[in-house]
Design an enzyme around this catalytic site. Structure first.
Site, short mmCIF file in Angstrom:
data_model
loop_
_atom_site.label_atom_id
_atom_site.label_comp_id
_atom_site.label_asym_id
_atom_site.label_seq_id
_atom_site.Cartn_x
_atom_site.Cartn_y
_atom_site.Cartn_z
N SER A 29 2.19 0.70 -4.39
CA SER A 29 1.28 1.18 -3.36
C SER A 29 0.84 0.01 -2.48
O SER A 29 1.66 -0.73 -1.98
CB SER A 29 0.10 1.91 -4.02
OG SER A 29 -0.66 2.62 -3.06
N GLU A 77 9.14 4.13 -1.00
CA GLU A 77 8.47 5.33 -1.47
C GLU A 77 7.16 5.47 -0.71
O GLU A 77 6.69 4.51 -0.09
CB GLU A 77 8.20 5.27 -2.98
CG GLU A 77 7.36 4.08 -3.44
CD GLU A 77 5.85 4.28 -3.29
OE1 GLU A 77 5.40 5.44 -3.26
OE2 GLU A 77 5.13 3.27 -3.19
N HIS A 136 4.24 7.58 -6.32
CA HIS A 136 2.89 7.97 -6.72
C HIS A 136 2.97 9.20 -7.62
O HIS A 136 2.46 10.27 -7.32
CB HIS A 136 2.03 8.25 -5.50
CG HIS A 136 1.74 7.02 -4.70
ND1 HIS A 136 2.69 6.36 -3.95
CD2 HIS A 136 0.58 6.33 -4.53
CE1 HIS A 136 2.13 5.32 -3.35
NE2 HIS A 136 0.85 5.27 -3.69
#
Length: 407
Positions: A174, A270, A341
């Site tokens: 992230s 991602e 996630h």
């Protein structure tokens, strides 16, 4: 009701092959004991977007014993809301044998961040300056936002040199992607896409798949992940450095000195809760900056899109984005890699060598090599695994896994 259960029931059909390998980053030496992970005949369950991959590993050989179990927490981004949950994560990692320092960083809060900029810079700069010993593991607390504010204030060359000397493993995803990309761009040192203190280790019940993948990857010198039945645009075998992370963060670094300049690489990406057109727009940014044409392939992980659709055309989805970008950049695009996630994520190195091989059934394998590893003999990593539970209604053993992942 909880029952003790042998480890073979936990692996749910994963394929393991034993072998030996010399870890380049850490040197040769005595080989630690490798955990016994036999195969299971139990059917595999499903991740939110993909069938769990088969994983092959080779035991690592590690020399250094001095810092083999040391871990330092860094909190570069958002604050962690629940102090009791933080303690759960620290307890879980301590039970696995890690000696944890800088744990107070996880409890800090300043505005929306895990401490002031100065405090968050110090988490890493103290290591770079040698004011604290270089740990074996640098563990991110969580994602969110804030890491980009720190990048100009950390001596990445010094930090990378100390990490390389000690074979340090840095974990995050992230927003921590900004830290990982700066480290790679400025020092060439790899890191790991993998679980973080608050996001995964602090869950009331840890995800078996995520913990097992963390153990296998970090105690191996080579990792192979097999992904089955996913879209591949222009399939062909490729080999090079696999790098990247969260798409929004990677795209935000374009034009900065913290964007790695990787020639002939494999770009992994991602993201979460982005509409397909926004995903394509960020990919187009990377293309217009000349980054995609320098890569051999793109690998897309999980984008956690759920019910998110393009309000103009609901049929315009991630597969159409992949087709478009494969055509525009003239490189293969592989989808469905099990990371993002999501609860069940595969730990793997960023900035390490990778080889992608398509198979004849619409899937592909990714083999990683040349990355640092933990000394399994100095730790009790099996303590990270949650106890299996027995469901009397179905007659099956489960792991108590959740379906979500915080970041």
């Amino acid at each position: 009701m909880t029952f003790a259960l042998s480890r073979r029931h936990l692996l749910q059909g994963s394929l393991i092959t034993a072998g030996s390998g010399l870890l380049t980053a850490c040197g040769g030496g005595t080989s630690p004991q490798s955990p016994n992970r036999p195969n299971s005949n139990r059917p595999q369950t499903m991740t939110p977007t993909a069938q769990r991959p088969q994983i092959q590993v080779q035991p690592a050989r590690v020399v250094s014993q001095g810092n083999a179990n040391t871990m330092r927490i860094f909190a570069s981004s958002g604050f962690c809301e629940d102090p009791s949950r933080i303690q759960t994560g620290l307890n879980r990692l301590s039970s696995a044998g890690f000696v944890i320092s800088n744990h107070h960083a996880a409890y800090r809060r300043f505005q929306r961040f895990a401490g002031s900029d100065a405090e968050r810079i110090a988490d890493l700069q103290e290591v770079a300056d040698g004011r604290v010993p270089t740990p074996k593991v640098l563990m991110g607390a969580r994602g969110g936002y804030g890491a980009a504010r720190l990048l100009p204030h950390i001596n990445w060359g010094n930090l990378g040199a100390r990490m390389r000397e000690q074979g340090t493993l840095l974990f995050g995803f992230s927003d921590v992607t900004a830290i990982q990309m700066a480290l790679l761009a400025q020092s060439g040192v790899p890191s790991f896409a993998g679980p973080m203190l608050y996001s995964e280790f602090a869950k009331p019940v840890a995800d078996t798949y995520t913990m097992d993948s963390f153990i296998r990857t970090t105690t191996s010198s080579q990792l192979t992940v097999a992904v089955s039945s996913f879209q591949i645009q222009r399939p062909r075998a490729v080999e090079g450095m696999l790098w990247g992370g969260n798409l929004s963060v990677v795209a935000s670094l374009v034009g900065s000195p913290y964007m790695p300049r990787v020639q002939g690489g494999i770009l992994f990406l991602e993201d979460v809760s982005e509409q397909p057109y926004r995903i394509e727009r960020m990919l187009q940014t990377l293309h217009l900056a000349g980054i995609l044409r320098q890569q051999q392939a793109i690998v897309l992980g999980d984008f956690r899109m759920g019910n998110i659709r393009d309000s103009y055309d609901s049929s315009y989805d991630l597969n159409m984005v992949a087709q478009t970008m494969s055509r525009v950049a003239n490189i293969p695009v592989f989808t469905g890699f099990p990371f993002g996630h999501i609860a069940n994520k595969t730990s793997f190195p960023l900035g390490a060598r990778a080889k992608i091989q398509p198979d004849n059934m619409g899937g592909y394998t990714v083999t990683f090599s040349d990355y640092p590893a933990l000394n399994a003999a100095a730790l009790n990593l099996n303590a990270l695994l949650p106890p299996p539970t027995y469901d009397f209604g179905t007659g099956f053993f489960g792991s108590g896994e959740s379906s979500d992942s915080e970041f």
